[in-house]
Structures are given as structure tokens and as C-alpha cells.
Design an enzyme around this catalytic site. Structure first.
Site, mmCIF file in Angstrom:
data_model
loop_
_atom_site.group_PDB
_atom_site.id
_atom_site.type_symbol
_atom_site.label_atom_id
_atom_site.label_comp_id
_atom_site.label_asym_id
_atom_site.label_seq_id
_atom_site.Cartn_x
_atom_site.Cartn_y
_atom_site.Cartn_z
ATOM 1 N N SER A 101 1.045 -1.208 0.012
ATOM 2 C CA SER A 101 0.138 0.037 -0.190
ATOM 3 C C SER A 101 0.902 1.204 0.083
ATOM 4 C CB SER A 101 -0.846 0.019 1.095
ATOM 5 O OG SER A 101 -1.886 0.919 1.223
ATOM 6 N N ASP A 242 -1.658 0.843 -3.987
ATOM 7 C CA ASP A 242 -2.570 -0.196 -4.793
ATOM 8 C C ASP A 242 -3.695 0.369 -4.994
ATOM 9 O OD1 ASP A 242 -2.775 0.082 -1.851
ATOM 10 O OD2 ASP A 242 -4.256 -1.917 -1.938
#
Length: 471
Positions: A101, A242
């Protein structure tokens, strides 16, 4: 070994995840699915990834392990996490997303999805236990390839997002897309252009850049302000690595708070129930015609809260996090069409909802944001702050009222506290300060609310100094 489950999947140092460890956790996940009856031998399982240097290796190792475990992996390539989740729901197939992330490039992780959506905390416990068994067996890691489904995944997500707004809804807006290294970068350009926006791609990078939409770095802020002035933009759109957390900056290059983006989207959807963490702005309850449920930080807790609302017979159930990632648990009617639930964080729906409001009202985003008149909120983090030190600080603050009062004396007197997740303190001067250790990284976060921007920034800086100087 640095690997552990946090607020959103397994995270740790890339060097610890690559190789055997990724094979161990992929095998453990496969066994959990088979053992629990959520999959059977020969079922498909999806594997996606972000643009980190380590992600292709981890993905290939997971694919090899999943094949050995009796499942049929499908390689979904570099796609946004919500796109992977949507495709998994359409196939009723489980999935793994290889991503860290927003965390630094030397770290990575795996997000796990059951055929019906994200895993919950009980799944995490089961997978972690099975991982110990798998590791004890002396499993080997072998990379493998799988059938490429990346174009199918991207097309399904694109079709979902071009049905949300009327044709030409964003005509007249000039929108920058900060592409950096997010897997959402090309889809954002395509979707915004579909709605008639004049799209300006910005800052594409082949090196991974950890953009945190909840604590935007000074370097990123400088870029956003520079581009806004240089290109005379109405907005700048981006996302984390992401693509499940939005970054939306106004015409001055100032990012909108993620919880404000979520609030605007809740009103756009005409939600009946909003589930959001305790870290989201305290003004949300008074800003819409919906019930609000507060949770701990992390999508599993928001999803659990949405599930409880559905079980209670509630309609129009959705959730969002303070980082702006938006989840839907009910089917909503949007642009005259049913929008199927997507109970995982999504950056596209909230961005489009806010931009539509700006286009319809013909007002700049800064004016749209100020009209909500929420308490001014700010947040930041101390990186490389040892988790042991975070734990010691939280233990000290919780040990006694005197400890807490003494610690906070430089910023104000304690009025009330909340211990849902971290320690959130209402001060007698009307401000709020909230300390929360990261669940998966050596970071300590501080959130504040105050009457105006200057007071919020001052309180945030003092709060970070209090943390930094502890001990």
C-alpha cells in the site's frame, strides 16, 4: 521476522516476505480456504500486485505455492486492489494482492480475499496458525507463472466506473492525475477522460513512491501546489500504491481530507448507515441524513460494522476510512442503475462523487470543502518510531489519569477520553488529540481537531513533539 498482520493484511520488510515466507503464507491461505469449505481443489484463485520492485517475485512465489496446494492461480497483473476484489466477487474466487500500500518501498505485504470479500480477524488468526504448521513442514519456494487475466480485470473495473455519472459530467474541468507509481494511474486517466474532463498526466515514476493519502508528505504537497498553479488545474487526483485510497487535491493543490471525501460520497449515495473509524472527523454525525457507527481503524472492522448493520435489516449501508477509502455493503442506485456492493476500499467512486459535486455546483473544490464547516482536522506520523516505544507510551498514558494529564499539560486539560483504537482525548478547550500506534509498521500517528487551521497545525506539531520526546 518482521511479518505480521495489521490493519489491512500481512506486512513486513520485503527481504522477509520474498522467497519462503510468501510461499508459507500463500499455502496457509489455500489450506484455510480448503479446510473451511470456501474453496475446493481445482478452484481459481486470483493474484494481483503493485509496482514495488519486490512484488513480481512475491507474486510468482505465491502462484507456485497456490498451484502446489491444489488451486488454479490466475495472474491479474498490476491492477488496483478494488479491481481485483471486484473480479474475485464476479467469479466467486479468492484472491491475493501483493502490496504494501503506502508504506516505504523496502516493505511489502499481502492482502487476502475470500470468495465473498476481505478476510476478517478470525481468518487472520487461522491463517497465522496454519503458517506455523506449513513452515514446520519445511516447505520450499518455487516461482511459477499463470494465465494472464490483467486486461479482463481492468476492463471490468473500468466498466463499473464509467456507469457512475452521466455522460460528459466532468466536461469543463481540467484535472491533473498524479500518476507516480500507483497501479490506478492509467485507469484514472481513462475514466476521467470518459466523462469529458481535460486530463493532464503528472509525475509518472518507474521507481516506487510511497504516497500516504492520510499523511501527505511535504514533498508531495509542494508538487501538488506547483502543478496546480502551473497548469491552472481544477483538481489533482491520485491514489496510494495499490489504488484503494484516494488523494484529491483542490484547485490550490491542497488535499481534501479523506473523511470529508467519504462524507460527500455518503451524501451522493444517499446512504442510510455510515460505518467509519473513530479517527474520522467528529463532525460527520451532524453532516448527513444517515446513522453513524464508529469502529477501530482498519477495513476489517469497518466491514464487520457494515455486516452488523445488514444483519439488523438496515439499508443503504456503506463505510469509509479517514484515508478516504470507500466501501459499499448494499446495492445502491447510482445514475439510474444498480451499483453492486464492493465491500473493500475503493478510490474511484469517492473521487468521482466529489468531482461531480464541484461540476454540478460550478464551485471550486476549496469552496465545496469549506461549506461543510467541519472541525479542522490534521494528522501526521512519526516514522521509524519503534513499536516497543509506541507500546510503552500507550501503556503509560493508560496507566492513570495523572499520567495522561501530565503528558498533555503542554496542550490542554483532559475533558474526556475514548479508547476504541489508540487513545482519543477531548480537551477542555474544545480541541481533540488522538494517539495511535501503527498496526503494521514502526510508526506512531497523531490526529487532531481544532477550531481553525492554525490551531490544528499547532496542536499537531505539539502532539508529535510530545510523542517524539517521550522517555
Amino acid at each position: 521476522m518482521s511479518l505480521k498482520f495489521g490493519t489491512s493484511g500481512l506486512r513486513g520488510l520485503s527481504v522477509d516476505l520474498k522467497g519462503k515466507a510468501s510461499a508459507v503464507y500463500a499455502t496457509a491461505f489455500a489450506r484455510h480456504l480448503l479446510k473451511s469449505g470456501q474453496a475446493k481443489a481445482g478452484d481459481p484463485i486470483l493474484v494481483g500486485r503493485d509496482f514495488r520492485d519486490s512484488s513480481p517475485d512475491v507474486s510468482a512465489t505465491c502462484i507456485g505455492a497456490l498451484k502446489k496446494a491444489g488451486l488454479v492461480p490466475l495472474d491479474c497483473g498490476t491492477v488496483p486492489t478494488p479491481a481485483l476484489a471486484l473480479y474475485g466477487l464476479s467469479l466467486k474466487a479468492a484472491a491475493l494482492m501483493i502490496t504494501g500500500s503506502h508504506i516505504p518501498a523496502d516493505r511489502n505485504g499481502i492482502k487476502f480475499y475470500r470468495p465473498d470479500g476481505e478476510i476478517d480477524k478470525q481468518d487472520e488468526t487461522a491463517i497465522a496458525a496454519l503458517a506455523k504448521d506449513v513452515e514446520a513442514e519445511g516447505i520450499t519456494d518455487e516461482a511459477a507463472a499463470a494465465e494472464d487475466r490483467s486486461s479482463v480485470v481492468a476492463e471490468l473495473f473500468y466498466e463499473r466506473n464509467i456507469s457512475l455519472l452521466p455522460a460528459g459530467a466532468l466536461s469543463g474541468l481540467k484535472i491533473g492525475v498524479y500518476q507516480h507509481s500507483t497501479v490506478a494511474r492509467d485507469l484514472f486517466v481513462d475514466v476521467l477522460a470518459h466523462y469529458g474532463a481535460n486530463v493532464v498526466p503528472l509525475g509518472r515514476s518507474e521507481t516506487f513512491i510511497p504516497v500516504d493519502t492520510e499523511a501527505v508528505s511535504p514533498e508531495t504537497l509542494d508538487l501538488l501546489k506547483k502543478w496546480s498553479a502551473e497548469h491552472k488545474l481544477d483538481a489533482i487526483v491520485s491514489a496510494d500504491g495499490d489504488g484503494d485510497r484516494p488523494l484529491l487535491a483542490d484547485e490550490k493543490g491542497i488535499p481534501l481530507r479523506g473523511d470529508l471525501i467519504g462524507l460527500i460520497t455518503a451524501n451522493f449515495l444517499e446512504a442510510g448507515v455510515v460505518v467509519t473509524p473513530v479517527t474520522s472527523n467528529s463532525g460527520i454525525e451532524a453532516s448527513g441524513h444517515f446513522a453513524v457507527t464508529r469502529t477501530k481503524v482498519g477495513s476489517p472492522f469497518v466491514i464487520a460494522g457494515m455486516g452488523d448493520a445488514l444483519a439488523a435489516g438496515k439499508n443503504g449501508v456503506m463505510g469509509f476510512e479517514a484515508n478516504g477509502g470507500l466501501l459499499t455493503a448494499s446495492t445502491f442506485t447510482v445514475n439510474g442503475k444498480p451499483l453492486a456492493p464492493l465491500p473493500t476500499r475503493d478510490s474511484f467512486l469517492p473521487v468521482l462523487a466529489v468531482l461531480l459535486l464541484s461540476a454540478e455546483q460550478k464551485k471550486p473544490l476549496s469552496e465545496i470543502a469549506s461549506a461543510y464547516n467541519l472541525p479542522v482536522a490534521a494528522a501526521d506520523r512519526l516514522e521509524n518510531f519503534a513499536q516497543e516505544k509506541s507500546a510503552a507510551l500507550m501503556s503509560y498514558l493508560r496507566a492513570s489519569k495523572d499520567n495522561l494529564a501530565k503528558f498533555l499539560e503542554p496542550v490542554g486539560a483532559v475533558k474526556a477520553t475514548s479508547d476504541i483504537d489508540g487513545l482519543r482525548v477531548a480537551l477542555t478547550n474544545g480541541s481533540t488529540i488522538h494517539f495511535r500506534p501503527s498496526g503494521n509498521a514502526p510508526e506512531m500517528r497523531c490526529y487532531v481537531e481544532a477550531a481553525n487551521q492554525d490551531e490544528a497545525e499547532t496542536l499537531l506539531h505539539k502532539g508529535l513533539d510530545l510523542i517524539r520526546n517521550f522517555g
